[in-house]
Structure formats: structure tokens, C-alpha cells
Design a protein around this motif. Structure first.
Motif, PDB file in Angstrom:
ATOM      1  N   PHE A 188      19.471  28.445  13.108  1.00  0.00           N
ATOM      2  CA  PHE A 188      20.143  29.547  13.771  1.00  0.00           C
ATOM      3  C   PHE A 188      21.365  29.890  12.939  1.00  0.00           C
ATOM      4  CE2 PHE A 188      17.858  27.666  17.288  1.00  0.00           C
ATOM      5  CZ  PHE A 188      17.461  28.770  18.037  1.00  0.00           C
ATOM      6  N   ILE A 189      21.479  31.154  12.545  1.00  0.00           N
ATOM      7  CA  ILE A 189      22.657  31.623  11.823  1.00  0.00           C
ATOM      8  C   ILE A 189      23.392  32.552  12.774  1.00  0.00           C
ATOM      9  CG2 ILE A 189      23.545  32.838   9.803  1.00  0.00           C
ATOM     10  CD1 ILE A 189      20.894  32.097   8.404  1.00  0.00           C
ATOM     11  N   VAL A 190      24.652  32.218  13.048  1.00  0.00           N
ATOM     12  CA  VAL A 190      25.425  32.940  14.051  1.00  0.00           C
ATOM     13  C   VAL A 190      26.563  33.699  13.372  1.00  0.00           C
ATOM     14  CG1 VAL A 190      26.747  32.705  16.191  1.00  0.00           C
ATOM     15  CG2 VAL A 190      24.880  31.102  15.704  1.00  0.00           C
ATOM     16  N   SER A 191      26.774  34.929  13.815  1.00  0.00           N
ATOM     17  CA  SER A 191      27.864  35.742  13.289  1.00  0.00           C
ATOM     18  C   SER A 191      29.195  35.050  13.518  1.00  0.00           C
ATOM     19  CB  SER A 191      27.871  37.105  13.995  1.00  0.00           C
ATOM     20  OG  SER A 191      29.020  37.827  13.645  1.00  0.00           O
ATOM     21  N   ARG A 192      30.104  35.172  12.548  1.00  0.00           N
ATOM     22  CA  ARG A 192      31.426  34.550  12.681  1.00  0.00           C
ATOM     23  C   ARG A 192      32.223  35.155  13.830  1.00  0.00           C
ATOM     24  NH1 ARG A 192      34.153  35.169   7.247  1.00  0.00           N
ATOM     25  NH2 ARG A 192      32.549  36.680   6.822  1.00  0.00           N
ATOM     26  N   PRO A 195      22.313  41.050  18.294  1.00  0.00           N
ATOM     27  CA  PRO A 195      22.477  39.968  19.269  1.00  0.00           C
ATOM     28  C   PRO A 195      23.560  38.963  18.866  1.00  0.00           C
ATOM     29  CG  PRO A 195      20.518  39.542  17.969  1.00  0.00           C
ATOM     30  CD  PRO A 195      21.075  40.887  17.536  1.00  0.00           C
ATOM     31  N   GLY A 196      24.017  38.994  17.620  1.00  0.00           N
ATOM     32  CA  GLY A 196      25.054  38.069  17.177  1.00  0.00           C
ATOM     33  C   GLY A 196      24.524  36.820  16.503  1.00  0.00           C
ATOM     34  N   TRP A 197      23.200  36.688  16.405  1.00  0.00           N
ATOM     35  CA  TRP A 197      22.610  35.527  15.742  1.00  0.00           C
ATOM     36  C   TRP A 197      21.234  35.885  15.210  1.00  0.00           C
ATOM     37  CZ3 TRP A 197      18.070  33.816  17.911  1.00  0.00           C
ATOM     38  CH2 TRP A 197      17.816  34.227  19.213  1.00  0.00           C
TER      39      TRP A 197
END
Length: 78
Positions: free
Chosen positions: A6-10, A68-70
């Protein structure tokens, strides 16, 4: 090493903390997006390129990180 990441926006720290907690026992990796700006910007010309094998598969996840932010990506099998 996890096969899904999962890569999530900072800008979505709450999502990051939630996913990190939720997937802790499943062995899934949750990381913050480390990209900044528009990539390398240098006044020097790029060095002469050597032929090489591309190690990373390019996948544009920018839209998913904004909406979605991720984003969920699969690591290639070794």
C-alpha cells in the motif's frame, strides 16, 4: 517481503496510520509516497546512458494517490 504494498499519499497520514495498523498482522507493507516534485531537475546535461535492464516496472499511481489517497501495487516475483 510482502507481495502487496500500500502506497499512501503524504497528505493522508490518517489513512497511513490506519492501514499500517490494520495490516500489521498480515505482513503487508504500508509506506508513504516518497516522490517529490516532477522528478530530477538539474542544469547539467544527463550522463551518457549505458544499456541496462529495467529493474522497476513503471506504474503510474498518481491518480490513485490523489483520489482515494492510496494505491495498492503488487511487487513483481523474483
Amino acid at each position: 517481503m510482502a507481495d502487496l504494498v500500500f502506497i499512501v499519499s503524504r497528505t493522508e497520514l490518517k489513512h497511513y496510520l490506519y492501514l499500517k495498523h490494520f495490516w500489521a498482522d498480515e505482513g503487508k507493507d504500508v509506506i508513504l509516497d516518497r516522490r517529490t516534485g516532477e522528478g530530477r531537475q538539474s542544469l547539467r546535461p544527463p550522463p551518457v546512458e549505458r544499456p541496462h535492464v529495467e529493474r522497476r516496472r513503471q506504474q503510474d499511481i498518481t491518480q490513485e494517490l490523489h483520489s482515494p489517497g492510496w494505491a495498492l501495487v503488487r511487487r513483481p516475483a523474483r
